[in-house]
Design a protein around this motif. Sequence first.
Motif, PDB file in Angstrom:
ATOM      1  N   TYR A 196      92.146  69.564  25.711  1.00 22.39           N
ATOM      2  CA  TYR A 196      91.089  69.994  24.795  1.00 22.39           C
ATOM      3  C   TYR A 196      90.131  70.985  25.479  1.00 22.39           C
ATOM      4  CZ  TYR A 196      87.398  69.751  21.255  1.00 22.39           C
ATOM      5  OH  TYR A 196      86.469  70.078  20.291  1.00 22.39           O
ATOM      6  N   SER A 220      87.717  66.257  11.096  1.00 20.31           N
ATOM      7  CA  SER A 220      86.497  66.520  10.309  1.00 20.31           C
ATOM      8  C   SER A 220      86.595  66.093   8.837  1.00 20.31           C
ATOM      9  CB  SER A 220      86.067  67.993  10.436  1.00 20.31           C
ATOM     10  OG  SER A 220      87.096  68.857  10.042  1.00 20.31           O
ATOM     11  N   PHE A 256      84.826  67.318  24.337  1.00 22.65           N
ATOM     12  CA  PHE A 256      85.054  66.770  22.995  1.00 22.65           C
ATOM     13  C   PHE A 256      83.850  65.940  22.545  1.00 22.65           C
ATOM     14  CE2 PHE A 256      86.494  63.452  20.099  1.00 22.65           C
ATOM     15  CZ  PHE A 256      87.071  64.222  19.104  1.00 22.65           C
ATOM     16  N   LEU A 273      81.558  66.120  19.178  1.00 21.38           N
ATOM     17  CA  LEU A 273      81.536  64.976  18.255  1.00 21.38           C
ATOM     18  C   LEU A 273      80.161  64.319  18.175  1.00 21.38           C
ATOM     19  CD1 LEU A 273      83.386  62.961  16.554  1.00 21.38           C
ATOM     20  CD2 LEU A 273      83.313  61.536  18.608  1.00 21.38           C
ATOM     21  N   ILE A 280      89.158  75.404   8.310  1.00 23.26           N
ATOM     22  CA  ILE A 280      89.511  76.542   9.175  1.00 23.26           C
ATOM     23  C   ILE A 280      89.334  76.073  10.612  1.00 23.26           C
ATOM     24  CG2 ILE A 280      89.042  78.971   9.741  1.00 23.26           C
ATOM     25  CD1 ILE A 280      87.427  79.202   7.172  1.00 23.26           C
ATOM     26  N   GLY A 299      87.953  75.693  14.162  1.00 24.06           N
ATOM     27  CA  GLY A 299      86.547  75.857  14.545  1.00 24.06           C
ATOM     28  C   GLY A 299      86.218  77.204  15.186  1.00 24.06           C
ATOM     29  N   ASN A 343      76.140  74.771  10.397  1.00 18.20           N
ATOM     30  CA  ASN A 343      76.989  75.747  11.078  1.00 18.20           C
ATOM     31  C   ASN A 343      77.041  77.081  10.357  1.00 18.20           C
ATOM     32  OD1 ASN A 343      78.397  74.760  13.632  1.00 18.20           O
ATOM     33  ND2 ASN A 343      78.478  72.982  12.278  1.00 18.20           N
ATOM     34  N   TRP A 398      74.185  78.665  11.548  1.00 19.00           N
ATOM     35  CA  TRP A 398      74.399  79.103  12.937  1.00 19.00           C
ATOM     36  C   TRP A 398      74.867  80.570  12.951  1.00 19.00           C
ATOM     37  CZ3 TRP A 398      78.727  81.123  15.242  1.00 19.00           C
ATOM     38  CH2 TRP A 398      78.656  81.318  16.628  1.00 19.00           C
TER      39      TRP A 398
HETATM   40  C1  FAD Z   1      80.765  78.865   9.552  1.00 13.82           C
HETATM   41  C2  FAD Z   1      81.100  77.469   9.973  1.00 13.82           C
HETATM   42  C3  FAD Z   1      81.264  76.474   9.034  1.00 13.82           C
HETATM   43  C4  FAD Z   1      81.542  75.171   9.424  1.00 13.82           C
HETATM   44  N1  FAD Z   1      81.699  74.218   8.457  1.00 13.82           N
HETATM   45  C5  FAD Z   1      81.961  72.936   8.796  1.00 13.82           C
HETATM   46  C6  FAD Z   1      82.129  71.944   7.798  1.00 13.82           C
HETATM   47  O1  FAD Z   1      82.063  72.230   6.602  1.00 13.82           O
HETATM   48  N2  FAD Z   1      82.346  70.664   8.190  1.00 13.82           N
HETATM   49  C7  FAD Z   1      82.459  70.323   9.499  1.00 13.82           C
HETATM   50  O2  FAD Z   1      82.664  69.146   9.815  1.00 13.82           O
HETATM   51  N3  FAD Z   1      82.301  71.251  10.480  1.00 13.82           N
HETATM   52  C8  FAD Z   1      82.074  72.539  10.165  1.00 13.82           C
HETATM   53  N4  FAD Z   1      81.946  73.494  11.152  1.00 13.82           N
HETATM   54  C9  FAD Z   1      81.970  73.068  12.573  1.00 13.82           C
HETATM   55  C10 FAD Z   1      83.368  73.042  13.219  1.00 13.82           C
HETATM   56  O3  FAD Z   1      84.019  74.241  12.979  1.00 13.82           O
HETATM   57  C11 FAD Z   1      84.208  71.879  12.688  1.00 13.82           C
HETATM   58  O4  FAD Z   1      83.506  70.664  12.838  1.00 13.82           O
HETATM   59  C12 FAD Z   1      85.550  71.722  13.404  1.00 13.82           C
HETATM   60  O5  FAD Z   1      86.270  72.910  13.311  1.00 13.82           O
HETATM   61  C13 FAD Z   1      86.320  70.578  12.767  1.00 13.82           C
HETATM   62  O6  FAD Z   1      87.640  70.534  13.237  1.00 13.82           O
HETATM   63  P1  FAD Z   1      88.155  69.359  14.169  1.00 13.82           P
HETATM   64  O7  FAD Z   1      87.798  68.041  13.563  1.00 13.82           O
HETATM   65  O8  FAD Z   1      89.575  69.608  14.481  1.00 13.82           O
HETATM   66  O9  FAD Z   1      87.231  69.612  15.429  1.00 13.82           O
HETATM   67  P2  FAD Z   1      87.305  69.072  16.920  1.00 13.82           P
HETATM   68  O10 FAD Z   1      87.201  70.240  17.823  1.00 13.82           O
HETATM   69  O11 FAD Z   1      88.421  68.148  17.132  1.00 13.82           O
HETATM   70  O12 FAD Z   1      85.907  68.305  17.066  1.00 13.82           O
HETATM   71  C14 FAD Z   1      85.762  66.924  16.727  1.00 13.82           C
HETATM   72  C15 FAD Z   1      84.566  66.744  15.835  1.00 13.82           C
HETATM   73  O13 FAD Z   1      83.380  67.221  16.476  1.00 13.82           O
HETATM   74  C16 FAD Z   1      82.501  67.764  15.503  1.00 13.82           C
HETATM   75  N5  FAD Z   1      82.295  69.200  15.762  1.00 13.82           N
HETATM   76  C17 FAD Z   1      83.152  70.096  16.287  1.00 13.82           C
HETATM   77  N6  FAD Z   1      82.571  71.323  16.352  1.00 13.82           N
HETATM   78  C18 FAD Z   1      81.337  71.174  15.847  1.00 13.82           C
HETATM   79  C19 FAD Z   1      80.242  72.066  15.637  1.00 13.82           C
HETATM   80  N7  FAD Z   1      80.295  73.351  15.976  1.00 13.82           N
HETATM   81  N8  FAD Z   1      79.125  71.574  15.082  1.00 13.82           N
HETATM   82  C20 FAD Z   1      79.036  70.284  14.730  1.00 13.82           C
HETATM   83  N9  FAD Z   1      80.027  69.388  14.906  1.00 13.82           N
HETATM   84  C21 FAD Z   1      81.154  69.838  15.458  1.00 13.82           C
HETATM   85  C22 FAD Z   1      83.171  67.595  14.154  1.00 13.82           C
HETATM   86  O14 FAD Z   1      82.725  66.418  13.569  1.00 13.82           O
HETATM   87  C23 FAD Z   1      84.636  67.511  14.528  1.00 13.82           C
HETATM   88  O15 FAD Z   1      85.425  66.860  13.564  1.00 13.82           O
HETATM   89  C24 FAD Z   1      81.682  74.833  10.786  1.00 13.82           C
HETATM   90  C25 FAD Z   1      81.536  75.855  11.745  1.00 13.82           C
HETATM   91  C26 FAD Z   1      81.245  77.149  11.343  1.00 13.82           C
HETATM   92  C27 FAD Z   1      81.079  78.207  12.398  1.00 13.82           C
END
Ligand code: FAD
Length: 479
Positions: free
Chosen positions: A257, A273, A304, A308, A379, A381, A424, A427
């Motif tokens: 990761y 997510s 990670f 999270l 999408i 992250g 975000n 952001w």
């Molecule tokens: C424009 C934009 C819109 C976004 N919209 C959303 C959304 O609608 N819902 C959402 O959950 N996240 C959102 N994110 C944050 C992030 O992109 C996602 O949480 C992440 O891609 C989820 O995929 P994953 O569970 O595989 O992430 P992993 O990388 O496996 O991370 C595990 C968990 O950590 C948390 N996390 C990871 N990155 C972030 C971050 N930057 N900020 C806060 N928490 C984070 C999430 O809960 C995620 O499920 C957004 C980011 C951007 C730039």
Amino acid sequence: MNRTDVSVEPERVRALNLAPLREGAGFVLYWSQMNRRVESNHGFAFSVRLANEHNLPLLVYEGLTCTYTHASDRLHTFVLEAVPGTAAELRRQRVGFFFYLRATPEHPNDVLYRLAADSLCVVTDDYPTFIAAAHNSRVPEKIGVAYYAVDSSCIVPMSRHEKRAYGAYTIRPKIKRELPLYLKKIEAEPVKRPWRDDLLPPDLRKLRTDVRASNIPALVAGCAIDHSVRPSSSFTGGYAMARRHLDLFLEKKLYRYDRESNQPSKRANSDLSPYLHFGQISSLEVALAVQTYAEEHGLMAGDFLEELIVRRELAFNFARFTPHIKSLEPLPDWCQRTLRKHAADPRPVLYSPEQLEKGETYDALWNATQKELLIRGKIHGYYRMYWGKKIIEWTPTYEQALQVMIRLHDVYALDGRDPNTYTNILWCFGLHDRPWGERPIFGQLRYMSLEGMRRKTNTDEYIKEVMALEETGKDPYRI
Ligand SMILES: Cc1cc2nc3c(=O)[nH]c(=O)nc-3n(C[C@H](O)[C@H](O)[C@H](O)COP(=O)(O)OP(=O)(O)OC[C@H]3O[C@@H](n4cnc5c(N)ncnc54)[C@H](O)[C@@H]3O)c2cc1C
């Protein structure tokens, strides 16, 4: 009757009205609005404790209505897929379960109130956005019994932060300090009094929806919702599926990761997510599993857990203290200043919201990110940041760019409507970030270029994968 002390940390619990506990009640009611799970759920554990203290059975109520904004086949299917698992687990624990699918606006809208009419109190989830936030400000005054909101969304309870944090660097030390107090397993005690269905009047019982894996498509088809947003190609809802994603992450992804989470084609992210958003798994359970696995296997889990816990709870903190979260108003002064200065900058390339929605721009990478959102409901992250930044560049005003991003998330993202969504998206406009070098349109906001994406990631591989997904509608990584 006195309000009751319970073992769930009191700082997780808010009494949202002054109404008393009901004398002679038939049961305790837990209304699972956002944390749609039995496992690792402080609201559920708090409800069981109340039920046992008052020698009452417990009923869990979960509703799904056709009337929430952008309700669609995608969101309904994902929520419904979790229901049979919840029902089975509650049956095993001898707790009552009442799931109600309000298929059309003509169907009754007062099931919660009718259930609450015989309950000691209502316990529900504390949550700062989406319909739960609206319900928790409206319902307590009307419900006529004590109403408690319990925070089982964050590991360090939201109430431990007295104000809005300026950025990750200000909330991180506090979270790190408090984490040992809260990073511990929560399990509900066994109920003393088993549920009996005859505790509900027959006319109310008739409203219960029987959800089975086999009838979900028919249930969804019968709802007055947006049928054009198809179920996700990639995600099946439910706690058991969330656990499978978590186990896959532990075994095949955690060890890489740190190195690969910003490389979309490497698939090193957890894909949790959607499950976290609908509360089908708790961040607490994920954090404990990751921490334990990392210790046992000599792995580093810091990156990670930063996402999270620190980043996610920063978003909850922001949402809790920000009334107009779907606007540019909460941006810090430096962002406001730079946006004002560059508001009239010419935008050499402009796309309409419809072109953006369909993924019809000159940029094949951006189109692929948008198509990932349309088809998978999420999408990656790293590209999600690029996706947002480009919308700023291609839209006549910042306000319109913001609204396009919010709408596309609200409609298509399985993890949308979340504190993470709005925080975000902001952001992209500089929230929780710092000023960078001045440039047109963006002013001092961080810029992300296609060249940068090409340099740092395998964009061709990602585009190829999304094109295949578009062609076949099948995600080879679906589990
Ligand atoms: C424009 C934009 C819109 C976004 N919209 C959303 C959304 O609608 N819902 C959402 O959950 N996240 C959102 N994110 C944050 C992030 O992109 C996602 O949480 C992440 O891609 C989820 O995929 P994953 O569970 O595989 O992430 P992993 O990388 O496996 O991370 C595990 C968990 O950590 C948390 N996390 C990871 N990155 C972030 C971050 N930057 N900020 C806060 N928490 C984070 C999430 O809960 C995620 O499920 C957004 C980011 C951007 C730039």
